[in-house]
Write an enzyme that holds these catalytic residues in place. Structure first.
Site, PDB file in Angstrom:
ATOM      1  N   SER A 169      44.784  35.775  49.079  1.00 15.75           N
ATOM      2  CA  SER A 169      45.995  36.173  48.594  1.00 15.75           C
ATOM      3  C   SER A 169      46.295  38.077  47.871  1.00 15.75           C
ATOM      4  O   SER A 169      44.730  38.676  48.544  1.00 15.75           O
ATOM      5  CB  SER A 169      45.840  35.699  47.221  1.00 15.75           C
ATOM      6  OG  SER A 169      44.658  35.770  46.474  1.00 15.75           O
ATOM      7  N   SER A 170      46.047  38.639  46.491  1.00 12.53           N
ATOM      8  CA  SER A 170      46.328  39.674  46.532  1.00 12.53           C
ATOM      9  C   SER A 170      45.230  39.965  46.065  1.00 12.53           C
ATOM     10  O   SER A 170      44.608  41.590  46.012  1.00 12.53           O
ATOM     11  CB  SER A 170      46.902  39.633  44.998  1.00 12.53           C
ATOM     12  OG  SER A 170      46.088  38.969  43.862  1.00 12.53           O
ATOM     13  N   ILE A 171      43.977  38.957  45.751  1.00 21.59           N
ATOM     14  CA  ILE A 171      42.694  39.561  46.058  1.00 21.59           C
ATOM     15  C   ILE A 171      42.182  40.483  47.657  1.00 21.59           C
ATOM     16  O   ILE A 171      41.134  41.501  47.237  1.00 21.59           O
ATOM     17  CB  ILE A 171      41.810  38.812  45.855  1.00 21.59           C
ATOM     18  CG1 ILE A 171      41.547  37.929  44.671  1.00 21.59           C
ATOM     19  CG2 ILE A 171      40.046  38.820  45.824  1.00 21.59           C
ATOM     20  CD1 ILE A 171      41.963  39.129  43.455  1.00 21.59           C
ATOM     21  N   LEU A 214      45.433  43.587  47.419  1.00 26.33           N
ATOM     22  CA  LEU A 214      44.443  44.749  46.825  1.00 26.33           C
ATOM     23  C   LEU A 214      43.282  45.561  47.380  1.00 26.33           C
ATOM     24  O   LEU A 214      43.237  46.643  46.781  1.00 26.33           O
ATOM     25  CB  LEU A 214      44.716  44.237  45.497  1.00 26.33           C
ATOM     26  CG  LEU A 214      46.545  44.008  45.385  1.00 26.33           C
ATOM     27  CD1 LEU A 214      46.851  43.403  43.853  1.00 26.33           C
ATOM     28  CD2 LEU A 214      47.180  45.194  45.529  1.00 26.33           C
TER      29      LEU A 214
END
Length: 136
Positions: A14-16, A19
Site C-alpha cells: 500500500s502507501s508504505i 511512498l
C-alpha cells in the site's frame, strides 16, 4: 557488452510501499544500496488493502512471466486495520479475512519460482482503546 540479468526485487503493498521512494524513504534506500546489483521495482498502491491485493496478485505477478523476482517484499495491513464503522466506507478488512488474503498472496508468490524469496512486513500494533479515546 550486456551481462547476466540482475536480480529483481519487487515491493508490493500500500502507501508504505508507494511512498517508500519519496524523500529518501526505505524503498529509495534499498534501491540505492543495491544499485548495480539488483533492480528494485515498486508496485505500491496507496489506500489499498489485502482484499484488493488478493484480487490483482496474479496480474501483478503472472505465472508465465519469463523473469521471476528474486525477492518480493509485501506490506498490507495498515489500511485493513482501520477501525470499522458501519456508517462510513473504509478499507477495513476483518482479521480472519486479512489472514486468508495474505495466505493466498503468499501461496501465489511462492509458486512463481523455487528461488523467489518473500519478506512480509506487518502493520505496527494499534492500541484500540487509545484510538477510541482520540477519535471520540
Amino acid at each position: 557488452m550486456v551481462g547476466p540479468a540482475r536480480p529483481q526485487f519487487v515491493l508490493f503493498g500500500s502507501s508504505i510501499v508507494q511512498l517508500g521512494f519519496f524523500q529518501e524513504g526505505w524503498a529509495a534506500d534499498l534501491s540505492h544500496y543495491y544499485a548495480r546489483k539488483a533492480d528494485v521495482f515498486m508496485r505500491g498502491y496507496s489506500g489499498w488493502n489485502s482484499r484488493q491485493a488478493r484480487e490483482v496478485v496474479e496480474q501483478v505477478f503472472p505465472m508465465d512471466d519469463p523473469v521471476k523476482p528474486s525477492l518480493v517484499i509485501v506490506y498490507f495491513g495498515g489500511n485493513d486495520s482501520v477501525l470499522y464503522d458501519p456508517d462510513v466506507p473504509s478499507s477495513h478488512v476483518p482479521l480472519d479475512e486479512y489472514v486468508q488474503n495474505m495466505r493466498i498472496i503468499a501461496t501465489h508468490l511462492q509458486s512463481l519460482s523455487e528461488t523467489t524469496r518473500l519478506i512480509f512486513l506487518t502493520a505496527p500494533p494499534v492500541n484500540e482503546e487509545q484510538m477510541k479515546e482520540v477519535l471520540g
